[in-house]
Design an enzyme around this catalytic site. Sequence first.
Site, PDB file in Angstrom:
ATOM      1  N   HIS A 213      36.929  37.435  50.785  1.00 31.18           N
ATOM      2  CA  HIS A 213      36.611  37.516  52.224  1.00 31.18           C
ATOM      3  C   HIS A 213      36.773  36.193  52.970  1.00 31.18           C
ATOM      4  CE1 HIS A 213      35.675  41.663  52.700  1.00 31.18           C
ATOM      5  NE2 HIS A 213      34.699  41.664  51.816  1.00 31.18           N
ATOM      6  N   ARG A 244      35.990  38.450  57.699  1.00 34.98           N
ATOM      7  CA  ARG A 244      34.651  37.859  57.721  1.00 34.98           C
ATOM      8  C   ARG A 244      34.704  36.335  57.690  1.00 34.98           C
ATOM      9  NH1 ARG A 244      32.520  42.101  53.790  1.00 34.98           N
ATOM     10  NH2 ARG A 244      31.832  43.818  55.132  1.00 34.98           N
ATOM     11  N   ASN A 272      40.186  47.537  50.596  1.00 36.40           N
ATOM     12  CA  ASN A 272      40.145  48.286  51.850  1.00 36.40           C
ATOM     13  C   ASN A 272      40.300  47.383  53.067  1.00 36.40           C
ATOM     14  OD1 ASN A 272      37.424  47.305  51.250  1.00 36.40           O
ATOM     15  ND2 ASN A 272      36.744  48.508  52.997  1.00 36.40           N
ATOM     16  N   HIS A 273      40.018  46.070  52.920  1.00 29.78           N
ATOM     17  CA  HIS A 273      40.186  45.170  54.060  1.00 29.78           C
ATOM     18  C   HIS A 273      41.638  44.766  54.276  1.00 29.78           C
ATOM     19  CE1 HIS A 273      36.170  44.013  55.698  1.00 29.78           C
ATOM     20  NE2 HIS A 273      35.801  44.702  54.621  1.00 29.78           N
ATOM     21  N   ARG A 370      28.595  53.884  54.070  1.00 31.90           N
ATOM     22  CA  ARG A 370      29.745  53.234  54.674  1.00 31.90           C
ATOM     23  C   ARG A 370      30.278  53.990  55.879  1.00 31.90           C
ATOM     24  NH1 ARG A 370      31.610  49.072  51.693  1.00 31.90           N
ATOM     25  NH2 ARG A 370      30.881  48.966  49.541  1.00 31.90           N
TER      26      ARG A 370
END
Length: 492
Positions: A213, A244, A272-273, A370
């Site tokens: 991240h 992030r 998924n990011h 989620r």
Amino acid sequence: MWTGTAKGLFLKLCYLCLIFVYVCLCAVAAESSHESGAAHVDNLTLREQNFGQTGNEEQETEVADSSKRWAEVNVEKAENYLSLDGHDESLRGTVVERKQNQPIGVSVETKPKHEFSLKKTVPVGRIQDDSYSVDYDAINVGPDYNGPRLKDGIVSLKFMRDLVQHFRVKKRLHSKYAYQIIRKIRNFYRRQPSLLEIKVPKGENITICGDIHGQLYDLLNIFEMNGWPSETNRYLFNGDFINRGRYGVECALLLFGFKLLYPKRFFLNRGNHESKMMSHYFGFDDEVKFKYSQKMLDMFGKAFRWLPLAHRIDKKILVVHAGLFSEDGVTISDIKHIERNCEPIHSPLMFDMLWSDPKSTDGRSPNFMRGAGIEFGPDVTRSFCRRNQVEYIIRSHYPPKEGHRTDHNNRIVTVFSAPNDQAGNKGAILKLTAPKFEPQFVTFTQMPEWDMDHGEGVESDHPINDSQQIKDTARSMKGKPSPVSATSKYFP
């Protein structure tokens, strides 16, 4: 002349017609609102042609079907309200609405009313992968640039040493070389299957790292304490390199560079990011456009869409970003043949692999925490492992307090490598030594950033989209000490 009875009948008929017209208008308005909401999310129309279903919104009790249909229509809201990221109030509203409209609670064995196979990747979302329009050979590198340079487009050990130094002191890689690295990664992975095999010789090891991240200094700390990537020091990074934290660009380029330097020893999974929607909501879009351009962001997107979805270590251990599937029967062969070059929402199997989470009870249920995907129980894991002769599954996607945890009778192992990503969690890495591959965890806390003015580390909480902090990537370090020696014993 109208009689009283005729007049009455005529008025009643008119009244009924008005009611009918009003009902029809309401239905059309509701359908229009629904379609416009779906169209707002990149025209994600996974309906009749994708699932073999009618276009209506039935109140289905089948968990797999209803969860997927709900996630499809509400994907923008779901991804915006990703769990544990300060959106609890909005998420609770989403959960209440979902519970009222889509009852759940069937067993794993229940079959959907309208048969469809998640094993078939939905082709409608495939993105045209045109050749790159960027002529990086024509990009001029001015004399004022004193950073790393690719020689003949080759990523060398010297280049990676220089790149680590360059990023550590918050300088940017020239766009010419960034374009080259991203293109090489895209071209490398587009020739690979969606699941790759890793063989680790007896006595040697591999280190699995979870979400990073954009926390550059924690990524560098992993390499410092566990050894830099090399021909004998394997790594697998399990997705979510970006968002992030404010150094997603640097983290992605470093990981891409090491992959090109050690293609048979350094491995990457998609998270998924690494998707268009998530990078928009969680900061990567703004970061790339600030540091480079929209064209560079498009280039990253093309590379992300070709990243593999899973690795299997010695045919014993499956490594995937999130978890398992909305239906039974999925095999290793199915995963290998998932068609990539698309966003996760356009591929049911991919969507599950990048979004799902384990739960303590048997069966499957929508992932209310989620707002997207499913939760799967111990029976689902047990069935998958037996069918595919897998001993256990390594995943990331969730930040345990200690940076790691095990579930489902040790068949699910979670490792997360971004310390302090959520409310003070620790980071962890997972070391495996062949042939037993018994999990050995190493935990760590968040590292301070490098203070360019004083030559020492300073504490940081890594805020998102802090443009003032992003701007310091252009500041000069001339005459100041380097934080990492290029001849460090950790970096051969």
